[in-house]
Design an enzyme around this catalytic site. Structure first.
Site, PDB file in Angstrom:
ATOM      1  N   MET A  51       0.840  -1.198   0.000  1.00 17.37           N
ATOM      2  CA  MET A  51       0.000   0.000   0.000  1.00 17.37           C
ATOM      3  C   MET A  51       0.876   1.249   0.000  1.00 17.37           C
ATOM      4  SD  MET A  51      -3.521  -0.745   2.049  1.00 17.37           S
ATOM      5  CE  MET A  51      -2.913  -0.514   3.707  1.00 17.37           C
ATOM      6  N   ALA A  58       4.103   3.833   1.060  1.00 16.99           N
ATOM      7  CA  ALA A  58       4.780   4.278   2.292  1.00 16.99           C
ATOM      8  C   ALA A  58       5.858   3.254   2.659  1.00 16.99           C
ATOM      9  CB  ALA A  58       3.790   4.498   3.420  1.00 16.99           C
ATOM     10  N   HIS A  76       9.083   1.004   3.549  1.00 19.71           N
ATOM     11  CA  HIS A  76      10.134   1.032   4.560  1.00 19.71           C
ATOM     12  C   HIS A  76      11.012  -0.195   4.365  1.00 19.71           C
ATOM     13  CE1 HIS A  76       7.684  -1.964   6.574  1.00 19.71           C
ATOM     14  NE2 HIS A  76       6.684  -1.113   6.684  1.00 19.71           N
ATOM     15  N   GLY A  99      11.100  -2.999   5.734  1.00 18.68           N
ATOM     16  CA  GLY A  99      10.384  -4.271   5.670  1.00 18.68           C
ATOM     17  C   GLY A  99       9.924  -4.581   4.261  1.00 18.68           C
ATOM     18  N   HIS A 100       9.406  -3.565   3.567  1.00 18.26           N
ATOM     19  CA  HIS A 100       9.011  -3.771   2.172  1.00 18.26           C
ATOM     20  C   HIS A 100      10.220  -4.106   1.300  1.00 18.26           C
ATOM     21  CE1 HIS A 100       5.645  -1.016   3.517  1.00 18.26           C
ATOM     22  NE2 HIS A 100       4.969  -2.009   2.971  1.00 18.26           N
ATOM     23  N   LYS A 148       4.994 -10.160   9.318  1.00 16.12           N
ATOM     24  CA  LYS A 148       4.489  -9.235  10.342  1.00 16.12           C
ATOM     25  C   LYS A 148       2.963  -9.250  10.398  1.00 16.12           C
ATOM     26  CE  LYS A 148       3.541  -5.051  10.131  1.00 16.12           C
ATOM     27  NZ  LYS A 148       2.309  -4.217  10.221  1.00 16.12           N
ATOM     28  N   GLN A 203      -2.995 -12.155   8.070  1.00 18.00           N
ATOM     29  CA  GLN A 203      -3.147 -11.912   6.631  1.00 18.00           C
ATOM     30  C   GLN A 203      -2.450 -13.007   5.833  1.00 18.00           C
ATOM     31  OE1 GLN A 203      -2.610  -7.927   4.581  1.00 18.00           O
ATOM     32  NE2 GLN A 203      -0.625  -8.815   4.108  1.00 18.00           N
TER      33      GLN A 203
END
Length: 290
Positions: A39, A41, A43, A45-46, A159, A163
């Site tokens: 989505m 934004a 960081h 982690g992405h 995380k 999901q």
């Protein structure tokens, strides 16, 4: 460094991916397509997901779409960070060839929202109980992205543990052809799980939020004593931080995501959700209950 090709329509994306796959096949190259749904934004982690994607195939697609279907009334859809220019610069550094950034109208041309994927009983538990309809909306957009991109593999972060479980279940139950790859949670040095929502935390709230991982870690250390002791250890660490308002703290079986009973011994996963200030945070860790 080359800027990713930003594509906003389904037809154009499918055309370009077809071209990329045919071009690679002509030279005996890697024709695998790997999708990283986000989505935005972005960081670290992405970026861990993107780097894993590069290891799984040459044709990497990062989707950036703030999905309205997974936000409920009163949630942060309007204030959810949208940082497309910064995201594109980051993805250029990561040598991502394609970014799919559709509008809501492109993804949902029927204003009535049309068909939905239903998450089932687990979709109404834990995070789903706090956010009714969230997982139906999430699975709907993931199903659409898998249909649009037709990736060999899609990469998700651990995380968002519930999901991940629901996406894996949907792919298995609906006989979808994409493999699901899961990357372990990336954390700040303090242990706080990286999240796009962490930017909402002030310094005091960020410090308080670190109690979530401290609690999970305490549970992992106490896991050999069984579920009751593990939950108590986690609860004690989290409750010591008054700025953290706990929503749920539960141990689930990794294959069913149902809560384990007090006598259970074996692999498990502890889930936690809490509000720190106005920000809702989630996290999870594996446990080996002895």
């Amino acid at each position: 460094m080359s800027t990713p090709e930003v594509i906003s329509t389904i037809t154009a994306l499918q055309h370009r991916l077809g071209q990329a796959r045919r071009r690679s096949a002509l030279v005996g190259g890697d024709t695998r397509i790997v999708l990283v749904p986000t989505m935005g934004a972005l960081h670290a982690g992405h970026l861990a997901l993107v780097r894993r994607a590069h290891a799984l195939g040459e044709i990497v697609v990062v989707s950036i779409f703030v999905n309205p279907l997974q936000f409920g009334t009163g949630e942060d859809l309007e204030r959810y960070p949208r940082t497309l220019d910064a995201d594109l610069a980051t993805l250029a550094d990561e040598k991502v060839p394609f970014v799919f950034a559709p509008s809501a109208g492109e993804m949902y041309p029927d204003s009535a929202n049309g068909t939905r994927v239903t998450a089932g009983p687990i979709g109404s538990a834990y995070e789903g109980a706090a956010r009714p309809g969230h997982f139906d909306g999430m699975l709907t957009v993931v199903a659409k992205l898998l249909g649009i991109v037709a990736p060999d593999t899609a990469v998700f972060g651990q995380k968002d543990g519930q999901q991940v479980f629901l996406v894996q279940s949907m792919v298995a139950d609906l006989n979808l052809r994409s493999a699901i790859e899961v990357v372990e949670t990336v954390r700040e040095p303090s242990g706080l799980a990286l999240s796009s929502r962490n930017r909402y935390l002030d310094d005091a709230e960020n410090t308080a939020a670190q109690a979530l991982f401290a609690g999970l870690n305490a549970a992992a250390l106490a896991a050999l004593a069984g579920p009751v002791v593990a939950v108590a250890a986690a609860h004690a660490r989290i409750a010591a931080q008054p700025l953290v308002k706990l929503d749920y703290l539960v141990i689930v079986h990794p294959q069913t995501f149902l809560p384990v009973d007090d006598a259970y011994r074996g692999p498990a996963r502890m889930l936690v959700a809490a509000r720190v200030g106005t920000t809702r945070l989630i996290d999870n860790v594996p446990l080996a209950l002895g």
